[in-house]
Design an enzyme around this catalytic site. Structure first.
Site, PDB file in Angstrom:
ATOM      1  N   ASP A  90       0.869  -1.045   0.460  1.00  0.00           N
ATOM      2  CA  ASP A  90       0.539  -0.090  -0.335  1.00  0.00           C
ATOM      3  C   ASP A  90       0.676   1.268   0.067  1.00  0.00           C
ATOM      4  O   ASP A  90       2.067   1.095   0.373  1.00  0.00           O
ATOM      5  CB  ASP A  90      -1.015   0.541   0.738  1.00  0.00           C
ATOM      6  CG  ASP A  90      -2.093   1.105   1.441  1.00  0.00           C
ATOM      7  OD1 ASP A  90      -2.056   1.608   0.325  1.00  0.00           O
ATOM      8  OD2 ASP A  90      -3.014   0.660   2.388  1.00  0.00           O
ATOM      9  N   SER A  91      -0.156   2.599  -0.810  1.00  0.00           N
ATOM     10  CA  SER A  91       0.974   3.239  -0.297  1.00  0.00           C
ATOM     11  C   SER A  91       1.668   4.604   0.940  1.00  0.00           C
ATOM     12  O   SER A  91       2.741   4.990   0.525  1.00  0.00           O
ATOM     13  CB  SER A  91       0.756   4.885  -1.506  1.00  0.00           C
ATOM     14  OG  SER A  91      -0.976   5.383  -0.444  1.00  0.00           O
ATOM     15  N   ASP A 144      -2.713   7.872  -2.257  1.00  0.00           N
ATOM     16  CA  ASP A 144      -4.285   9.037  -2.587  1.00  0.00           C
ATOM     17  C   ASP A 144      -4.693   9.671  -1.568  1.00  0.00           C
ATOM     18  O   ASP A 144      -3.750  10.006  -0.555  1.00  0.00           O
ATOM     19  CB  ASP A 144      -5.004   7.744  -3.188  1.00  0.00           C
ATOM     20  CG  ASP A 144      -5.411   6.857  -1.721  1.00  0.00           C
ATOM     21  OD1 ASP A 144      -4.262   6.712  -1.147  1.00  0.00           O
ATOM     22  OD2 ASP A 144      -6.125   6.336  -1.683  1.00  0.00           O
ATOM     23  N   ASP A 265      -7.956  -7.579   0.913  1.00  0.00           N
ATOM     24  CA  ASP A 265      -7.019  -7.891   1.717  1.00  0.00           C
ATOM     25  C   ASP A 265      -7.530  -6.792   3.200  1.00  0.00           C
ATOM     26  O   ASP A 265      -9.006  -6.357   3.131  1.00  0.00           O
ATOM     27  CB  ASP A 265      -5.965  -6.971   1.666  1.00  0.00           C
ATOM     28  CG  ASP A 265      -6.527  -5.145   2.415  1.00  0.00           C
ATOM     29  OD1 ASP A 265      -5.847  -4.817   2.873  1.00  0.00           O
ATOM     30  OD2 ASP A 265      -6.789  -4.489   0.928  1.00  0.00           O
ATOM     31  N   HIS A 334      -5.837 -20.835  11.813  1.00  0.00           N
ATOM     32  CA  HIS A 334      -7.131 -21.509  11.354  1.00  0.00           C
ATOM     33  C   HIS A 334      -7.826 -20.338  10.548  1.00  0.00           C
ATOM     34  O   HIS A 334      -8.418 -19.990   9.719  1.00  0.00           O
ATOM     35  CB  HIS A 334      -7.990 -21.130  12.030  1.00  0.00           C
ATOM     36  CG  HIS A 334      -9.619 -21.641  12.349  1.00  0.00           C
ATOM     37  ND1 HIS A 334      -9.829 -23.231  12.031  1.00  0.00           N
ATOM     38  CD2 HIS A 334      -9.834 -20.884  12.784  1.00  0.00           C
ATOM     39  CE1 HIS A 334     -10.843 -23.263  11.694  1.00  0.00           C
ATOM     40  NE2 HIS A 334     -11.493 -21.838  12.254  1.00  0.00           N
TER      41      HIS A 334
END
Length: 371
Positions: A90-91, A144, A265, A334
């Site tokens: 990510d940025s 962004d 994600d 799990h």
């Protein structure tokens, strides 16, 4: 980057992402490894036990500590972390806003103070790409301007214009660098305002390797989120992967897959695991609850994860109550297995043209009980 769309079932898509370090089947869920590792797990857990091919790391955190130049000198993020699948980074813009005091938004970037030592920094579109080049990310996100919701229309319009400007600057900078193994994704903003989402898509140039739907799961309702995804996804290029950032629950993921999203994600499986909440096909359970003290069965019958094949709910209950570090590892293994199997099974259902029935059956059972 090569993205092959293999099958569709209504709007749901199954494909293959060919990256420098791995081939990734989509839909894909990316475990979050903010600091270069998934919390409580190492690379062997991620690669060999979970079979993860693509995980997320964060530019902001890796830049501040240990520093991208340290990582570069040590061979890049893959060698540093000993994870030889692929990394999406990510940025760091979201973390700059959310973790720092006195953040200042400028036309050329974001000025922020480190949450570690208070030092002052500037993220520009080019700067965040340079950091990600040093990390040698397989997929890089542009800087962004993220807006929390609800937000005034004027602020949304400022956000999408600035985000599109920064994205297009990033694309030109990336073309100059000629680094084809480091793929660049744009981010579409606009909150839940559908016209603003359309404007964001229109202002963002073609030529990116993929497109992300950002700015969701930040205060809007579930219905608003789904309406926004349903509006935005069809506006994105069909031959490029579509990434829904930071979302979310199993229900969210299946709904978004049905609307044409390919990549996901979220910290939910690992964060919930550490806080005693475990996912099963019959709903969530809280392993700290008293009934599990003498429960000699696995978290879920027929689950093939590392924890379920070896340990009982009673043992997990004991480890959590005793605050043993091993608990976080087993619980995270799990929950991540559950998420990775969910998207794997969704993919198989798309390939076999039965996704809607798969989704319906899964949700009926999943929502039947939580305890």
């Amino acid at each position: 980057m090569d993205f092959q769309l293999q099958a569709t079932d209504n709007n749901a898509r199954a494909g293959l992402l060919n990256l420098a370090h791995s081939q990734v089947a989509t839909p894909v869920f990316m475990p979050v490894g903010t600091q270069g590792c998934i919390k409580s797990l190492d690379a062997t857990d991620a690669q060999e036990i979970l079979g993860a091919k693509l995980i997320l790391a964060n530019t902001y955190h890796m830049y501040l500590r240990p520093g991208e130049k340290v990582v570069e000198e040590l061979g890049g993020l893959h060698r540093f972390a000993q994870f030889y699948g692929s990394f999406l980074t990510d940025s760091g813009g979201f973390q700059a806003f959310s973790l720092s005091d006195n953040v200042k938004l400028q036309e050329d970037g974001i000025v922020f103070k480190s949450h570690i030592d208070g030092s002052k920094h500037l993220f520009t579109p080019a700067k965040v790409l340079d950091i990600q080049y040093s990390l040698n990310s397989d997929i890089m996100m542009v800087l962004d301007d993220l807006v929390g919701l609800p937000a005034p229309l004027k602020r949304l319009e400022e956000s999408i214009k600035r985000s599109a400007k920064w994205a297009n600057m990033s694309l030109e900078y990336h073309k100059e660098k000629n680094r084809p193994s480091n793929n660049l994704f744009a981010i579409i903003q606009g909150g839940t305002h559908l016209k603003m989402r359309s404007l964001s898509v229109g202002l963002t140039h073609e030529g990116f390797d993929g497109y992300a739907i950002g700015g969701l799961a930040v205060g809007e309702s579930a219905d608003e989120m789904l309406e926004t995804i349903a509006h935005t996804a069809p506006l994105l290029p069909k031959d490029k992967p579509r990434y829904l950032m930071g979302v979310g629950t199993p229900e969210n993921i299946l709904d978004a897959i049905s609307l044409g999203v390919d990549m996901f994600d979220c910290v939910m499986p690992t964060r919930n695991a550490r806080n005693a909440t475990l996912f099963t096909h019959s709903g969530k359970i809280s392993i700290k609850n008293a009934p599990y003290k003498l429960d000699n069965t696995p978290i879920e019958e027929n689950c093939a994860c590392y924890a379920c094949k070896r340990y009982s709910k009673a043992y997990l209950h004991h480890l959590f109550r005793a605050k043993e570090l091993t608990y976080a590892r087993l619980a995270s293994l799990h929950n991540l297995h559950f998420y990775l199997e969910l998207v794997k099974n969704a993919r198989n259902a798309i390939l076999e043209k039965r996704f809607l029935s798969f989704k319906k059956e899964f949700l009926e059972k999943y929502n039947s009980r939580s305890h």
